[in-house]
Motif scaffolding. Structure first.
Motif, mmCIF file in Angstrom:
data_model
loop_
_atom_site.group_PDB
_atom_site.id
_atom_site.type_symbol
_atom_site.label_atom_id
_atom_site.label_comp_id
_atom_site.label_asym_id
_atom_site.label_seq_id
_atom_site.Cartn_x
_atom_site.Cartn_y
_atom_site.Cartn_z
ATOM 1 N N ASN A 185 0.848 -1.197 0.000
ATOM 2 C CA ASN A 185 0.000 0.000 0.000
ATOM 3 C C ASN A 185 0.888 1.253 0.000
ATOM 4 O O ASN A 185 2.112 1.158 -0.044
ATOM 5 C CB ASN A 185 -1.007 -0.030 1.170
ATOM 6 C CG ASN A 185 -0.375 0.219 2.520
ATOM 7 O OD1 ASN A 185 0.815 0.498 2.628
ATOM 8 N ND2 ASN A 185 -1.167 0.117 3.578
ATOM 9 N N SER A 187 1.746 3.156 2.257
ATOM 10 C CA SER A 187 2.659 3.223 3.407
ATOM 11 C C SER A 187 3.727 2.144 3.354
ATOM 12 O O SER A 187 4.449 1.946 4.325
ATOM 13 C CB SER A 187 1.884 3.058 4.702
ATOM 14 O OG SER A 187 0.728 3.816 4.692
ATOM 15 N N LEU A 189 3.144 -0.951 3.408
ATOM 16 C CA LEU A 189 2.715 -2.111 4.188
ATOM 17 C C LEU A 189 2.326 -3.206 3.204
ATOM 18 O O LEU A 189 1.558 -2.964 2.274
ATOM 19 C CB LEU A 189 1.518 -1.743 5.069
ATOM 20 C CG LEU A 189 0.950 -2.862 5.921
ATOM 21 C CD1 LEU A 189 1.882 -3.191 7.087
ATOM 22 C CD2 LEU A 189 -0.415 -2.480 6.474
ATOM 23 N N GLY B 112 -3.358 3.645 6.633
ATOM 24 C CA GLY B 112 -2.216 3.012 5.982
ATOM 25 C C GLY B 112 -1.574 1.912 6.816
ATOM 26 O O GLY B 112 -0.712 1.185 6.332
ATOM 27 N N ASP B 113 -2.000 1.791 8.066
ATOM 28 C CA ASP B 113 -1.376 0.816 8.973
ATOM 29 C C ASP B 113 -2.446 -0.154 9.502
ATOM 30 O O ASP B 113 -3.522 0.284 9.920
ATOM 31 C CB ASP B 113 -0.728 1.569 10.145
ATOM 32 C CG ASP B 113 0.396 0.774 10.785
ATOM 33 O OD1 ASP B 113 0.300 -0.471 10.810
ATOM 34 O OD2 ASP B 113 1.356 1.381 11.267
ATOM 35 N N LEU B 114 -2.128 -1.446 9.450
ATOM 36 C CA LEU B 114 -3.115 -2.451 9.860
ATOM 37 C C LEU B 114 -2.745 -3.132 11.174
ATOM 38 O O LEU B 114 -3.408 -4.069 11.596
ATOM 39 C CB LEU B 114 -3.246 -3.522 8.759
ATOM 40 C CG LEU B 114 -3.732 -3.031 7.399
ATOM 41 C CD1 LEU B 114 -3.652 -4.153 6.373
ATOM 42 C CD2 LEU B 114 -5.161 -2.513 7.494
ATOM 43 N N HIS B 115 -1.679 -2.681 11.811
ATOM 44 C CA HIS B 115 -1.238 -3.349 13.040
ATOM 45 C C HIS B 115 -2.147 -2.970 14.212
ATOM 46 O O HIS B 115 -2.490 -1.801 14.369
ATOM 47 C CB HIS B 115 0.209 -2.970 13.352
ATOM 48 C CG HIS B 115 1.164 -3.475 12.315
ATOM 49 N ND1 HIS B 115 1.539 -2.712 11.230
ATOM 50 C CD2 HIS B 115 1.799 -4.672 12.181
ATOM 51 C CE1 HIS B 115 2.373 -3.430 10.468
ATOM 52 N NE2 HIS B 115 2.541 -4.613 11.018
ATOM 53 N N ASP B 116 -2.500 -3.949 15.018
ATOM 54 C CA ASP B 116 -3.455 -3.610 16.080
ATOM 55 C C ASP B 116 -3.124 -4.134 17.474
ATOM 56 O O ASP B 116 -3.857 -3.847 18.421
ATOM 57 C CB ASP B 116 -4.873 -4.042 15.685
ATOM 58 C CG ASP B 116 -5.019 -5.538 15.518
ATOM 59 O OD1 ASP B 116 -4.021 -6.263 15.678
ATOM 60 O OD2 ASP B 116 -6.139 -5.985 15.225
ATOM 61 N N ILE B 117 -2.035 -4.877 17.630
ATOM 62 C CA ILE B 117 -1.777 -5.448 18.968
ATOM 63 C C ILE B 117 -1.492 -4.338 19.979
ATOM 64 O O ILE B 117 -2.056 -4.324 21.078
ATOM 65 C CB ILE B 117 -0.622 -6.472 18.914
ATOM 66 C CG1 ILE B 117 -1.102 -7.723 18.163
ATOM 67 C CG2 ILE B 117 -0.173 -6.866 20.326
ATOM 68 C CD1 ILE B 117 -0.064 -8.795 17.994
ATOM 69 N N LEU B 162 2.764 1.584 13.676
ATOM 70 C CA LEU B 162 3.920 0.701 13.847
ATOM 71 C C LEU B 162 5.012 0.968 12.816
ATOM 72 O O LEU B 162 6.181 0.694 13.050
ATOM 73 C CB LEU B 162 3.492 -0.777 13.780
ATOM 74 C CG LEU B 162 4.613 -1.770 14.065
ATOM 75 C CD1 LEU B 162 4.972 -1.761 15.547
ATOM 76 C CD2 LEU B 162 4.254 -3.174 13.653
ATOM 77 N N LEU B 163 4.623 1.539 11.681
ATOM 78 C CA LEU B 163 5.592 1.722 10.596
ATOM 79 C C LEU B 163 6.137 3.149 10.565
ATOM 80 O O LEU B 163 5.399 4.092 10.866
ATOM 81 C CB LEU B 163 4.926 1.428 9.250
ATOM 82 C CG LEU B 163 4.321 0.045 9.076
ATOM 83 C CD1 LEU B 163 3.500 -0.007 7.801
ATOM 84 C CD2 LEU B 163 5.427 -1.003 9.022
ATOM 85 N N THR B 165 6.690 4.691 7.935
ATOM 86 C CA THR B 165 5.963 5.374 6.852
ATOM 87 C C THR B 165 4.612 5.903 7.337
ATOM 88 O O THR B 165 4.145 6.933 6.851
ATOM 89 C CB THR B 165 5.723 4.406 5.679
ATOM 90 O OG1 THR B 165 5.286 3.171 6.206
ATOM 91 C CG2 THR B 165 6.962 4.211 4.866
ATOM 92 N N THR B 166 3.985 5.191 8.268
ATOM 93 C CA THR B 166 2.672 5.668 8.726
ATOM 94 C C THR B 166 2.801 6.740 9.803
ATOM 95 O O THR B 166 1.802 7.355 10.175
ATOM 96 C CB THR B 166 1.774 4.505 9.193
ATOM 97 O OG1 THR B 166 2.502 3.667 10.084
ATOM 98 C CG2 THR B 166 1.283 3.702 8.025
ATOM 99 N N ALA B 191 5.805 1.720 18.077
ATOM 100 C CA ALA B 191 7.242 1.411 18.107
ATOM 101 C C ALA B 191 8.156 2.513 17.547
ATOM 102 O O ALA B 191 9.181 2.814 18.153
ATOM 103 C CB ALA B 191 7.503 0.093 17.392
#
Lengths: 230, 222
Positions: A185, A187, A189, B112-117, B162-163, B165-166, B191
């Motif tokens: 995507n 970003s 990801l 843009g970020d899918l991390h969720d923990i 988490l990224l 880029t995001t 992070a």
């Protein structure tokens, strides 16, 4: 770049030899915790056994200087630390690997059921799956290189050390569109989320250097956070 | 009564959900958060007192231990499960008295970020410390945060990424939220995020761990 020579492989979850004990150790689940080994075994043996784990690579000539790797028209600013690890590389294997979408689907399912601890363990399992599959792919690359009398370095990915994750876009430019079903995507990801990409250096005089936690700045790596990290 | 509060706080701290739950082993066959919450309600104790004097106490202890690396994610999740067993019984009481919670926290992982923990851990800890949490999920655009803040004018917003880029999107979203209403409080975490980045983008708080967010909310909202 659909005319590039790429090699593509699929892997079975059972062949990755992932033990329940490893997942529990990485999760820091000790003996006092409830029994999750049966759940994990069921997931590995049955629910996730049909995961579409795949990976592939292309090998291209490369030139190195102090901080960068030049491949074709692209210049990858990997940083001094990673560039050092590629010293004497004449070629680069550009690789990617994924667990496929089943892990993400299962995570959604478990979270929607309120099974948060189970979802956490499956997320961890997904991370281990892609790394184990990558070990297999790296072994394939190594075998190909060894047969030609050249050696390989360890593998390194955008986002590691000072290598900007944005360069993943340039990396994917060297692979066919939708290679291994992976999409990037805006970003950078990757989806499926449990996917990796990166470089392996190739050359007669390259050295394989093992990863060491003390030389890495990642604070959220699952191996660093495990009890027995290096 | 004080003894019962302490027992319940202990169940939350160590993740004892109910009598059937085998965890932790040293509490096998003992009553857990579910039963003790029921007993306190039966004795006429208010839901707010149970929340303040037992549940929050237990959850705060877990948050501190997690920060100090004395417990890890699975133990925090067991505590969250115990908390859920108690909150299921308390929520109908809060529904009749919405002012009893400390405040509202809107949380989401940025576009843009899918991390969720990380987001989920913060969400659980904040909820466990007596706040209403509106979880917008992952890949959340600025306008969705703004819309949620409009519906909950006093809410604090939490942004997770988490990224690296995001982090750019975190900056864009913070600017958009502040442009829409400069008084909206924005917390950031994840992070790659640090205090310097928080200050540069104009956010109000950075916390390296969930308990830090709870402490910020307790200082500024509660």
């Amino acid at each position: 770049m659909d005319n590039l020579k790429t090699k593509h492989f699929t892997f079975q979850l059972k062949d990755l030899e992932i033990s329940v004990e490893l997942i529990e150790e990485l999760a820091r689940i000790d003996d006092s915790m409830p029994e999750y080994s049966r759940f994990l075994k069921e997931e590995i043996d049955s629910t996730l056994s049909l995961s579409q784990i795949e990976g592939g690579y292309t090998i291209l000539p490369a030139q190195l200087d102090q901080n960068t790797i030049h491949i074709g028209d692209h210049c990858f600013n990997v940083g001094k630390s990673i560039a050092n690890k590629f010293t004497n590389s004449t070629h680069i294997a550009i690789f990617t690997c994924t667990t496929g979408p089943l892990i993400s689907d299962r995570l959604k399912e478990l979270n929607s059921q309120g099974l948060i601890l189970e979802a956490y363990l499956i997320d961890l399992l997904g991370s281990v799956m892609v790394e184990k599959a990558m070990d297999k792919l790296q072994a394939i690359i190594e075998a190909e290189c060894t047969s030609k009398g050249v050696n390989i370095t360890n593998r390194y990915s955008p986002g590691y050390m000072n290598w900007d994750v944005k360069e993943q876009k340039d990396l994917f430019a060297f692979l066919p569109e939708n290679f291994c079903g992976i999409k990037l995507n805006e970003s950078c990801l990757m989806t499926p989320v449990k996917s990796v990409s990166g470089f392996i250096g190739i050359g007669e005089k390259v050295r394989f250097i093992k990863h060491a936690c003390q030389s890495c700045n990642s604070t959220n790596c699952l191996y660093r956070n495990s009890k027995n990290h290096c | 009564m004080e003894k019962l509060f302490e027992q319940l706080a202990y169940c939350i701290e160590f993740g004892k959900i109910n009598k059937q739950s085998p965890y932790p082993p040293n509490m096998k066959d003992q009553e857990g958060a579910g039963e003790l919450t029921g007993q306190l309600l039966d004795q006429g104790v208010s839901a707010d007192d149970i929340l303040q004097k037992a549940l929050i106490v237990g959850m705060e202890r877990v948050g501190v231990k997690f920060r100090e690396n004395k417990v890890f994610v699975p133990q925090v999740l067991m505590s969250a499960k115990a908390m859920d067993a108690a909150m299921i019984q308390l929520k109908p009481h809060f529904a009749n008295n919405p002012g009893s919670q400390k405040g509202t926290f809107i949380i989401g992982t940025v576009e843009g970020d899918l991390h969720d923990i990380g987001k989920n851990l913060v969400s659980m800890m904040v909820e466990g410390n007596g706040y209403e949490v509106i979880d917008l999920g992952t890949n959340v655009k600025a306008e969705v945060f703004i819309e949620a803040a409009e519906k909950n004018p006093k809410a604090v917003i939490g942004l997770s990424a988490l990224l690296t880029t995001t982090m750019n999107n975190m900056e864009k979203i913070t600017i958009a939220i502040k442009k829409h209403n400069k008084n909206t409080t924005v917390c950031v975490g994840g992070a790659p995020v640090n205090q310097e980045f928080c200050e540069r983008i104009g956010a109000d708080n950075y916390s390296p761990d969930p308990q830090g967010t709870v402490e910020f909310l307790n200082r500024t909202v509660a």
